[in-house]
Design an enzyme around this catalytic site. Structure first.
Site, PDB file in Angstrom:
ATOM      1  CG  HIS A  96      -0.446  -0.020   2.289  1.00 42.87           C
ATOM      2  ND1 HIS A  96       0.096  -1.311   3.025  1.00 42.87           N
ATOM      3  CD2 HIS A  96      -0.173   0.627   3.539  1.00 42.87           C
ATOM      4  CE1 HIS A  96       0.728  -1.275   4.199  1.00 42.87           C
ATOM      5  NE2 HIS A  96       0.353   0.105   4.582  1.00 42.87           N
ATOM      6  CG  HIS A 117       0.966   5.363   3.853  1.00 46.54           C
ATOM      7  ND1 HIS A 117       0.242   5.209   5.011  1.00 46.54           N
ATOM      8  CD2 HIS A 117       1.933   4.159   3.899  1.00 46.54           C
ATOM      9  CE1 HIS A 117       0.419   4.197   5.637  1.00 46.54           C
ATOM     10  NE2 HIS A 117       1.298   3.616   4.783  1.00 46.54           N
TER      11      HIS A 117
END
Length: 136
Positions: free
Chosen positions: A96, A98
């Site tokens: 992931h 950010h």
């Protein structure tokens, strides 16, 4: 082990989704550094960036780029911070990125990252809506 991000991608867990397409899903972090802190995840479950199929790297980062614009515009920020942890400090074992809104003087220094929770689900959805509306 079950993956909470895979559950969000599959629509089995709730999230304030700001982008959902054939490559990625992006949604608000439940423990945001600042309001609008968005996570961009590939639909495919991989743990780290080196594991992401080479054909998906470009499309994944195109979405990160789009979200960097949308988070900045939707949150009225001056810029964004883009970060990826690979294994160390990775709270969910699913790749992931950010995308964090930044404003000069916001208090973020180095890697001391205070959290700023939403006032509730309605507040989070309102912020998610502003980011969706700002997507290029």
């Amino acid at each position: 082990m079950p993956c909470v991000f895979c559950d969000i991608v599959a629509g089995e867990s709730p999230a304030h989704v700001v982008l959902d397409d054939d490559t990625t899903v992006a949604f608000l972090d439940i423990r945001p550094l600042f309001h609008g802190h968005t996570l961009v995840v590939p639909r495919e479950h991989v743990v780290t960036l080196p594991e992401l199929d080479g054909n998906l790297v470009g499309p994944f980062f195109e979405r990160v780029q789009r979200l960097s614009i949308a988070v900045k515009e939707g949150c009225g920020a001056q810029g964004t911070l883009i970060a990826i942890n690979n294994t160390v400090s990775q709270s969910v074992a699913h790749l992931h990125a950010h995308v964090v809104p930044r404003t000069k003087g916001d208090g973020l220094r180095g890697f001391f990252w205070p959290r700023h929770p939403y006032d509730g689900p309605e507040h989070a959805e309102e912020v998610a809506g502003r980011i969706r509306a700002a997507l290029p």
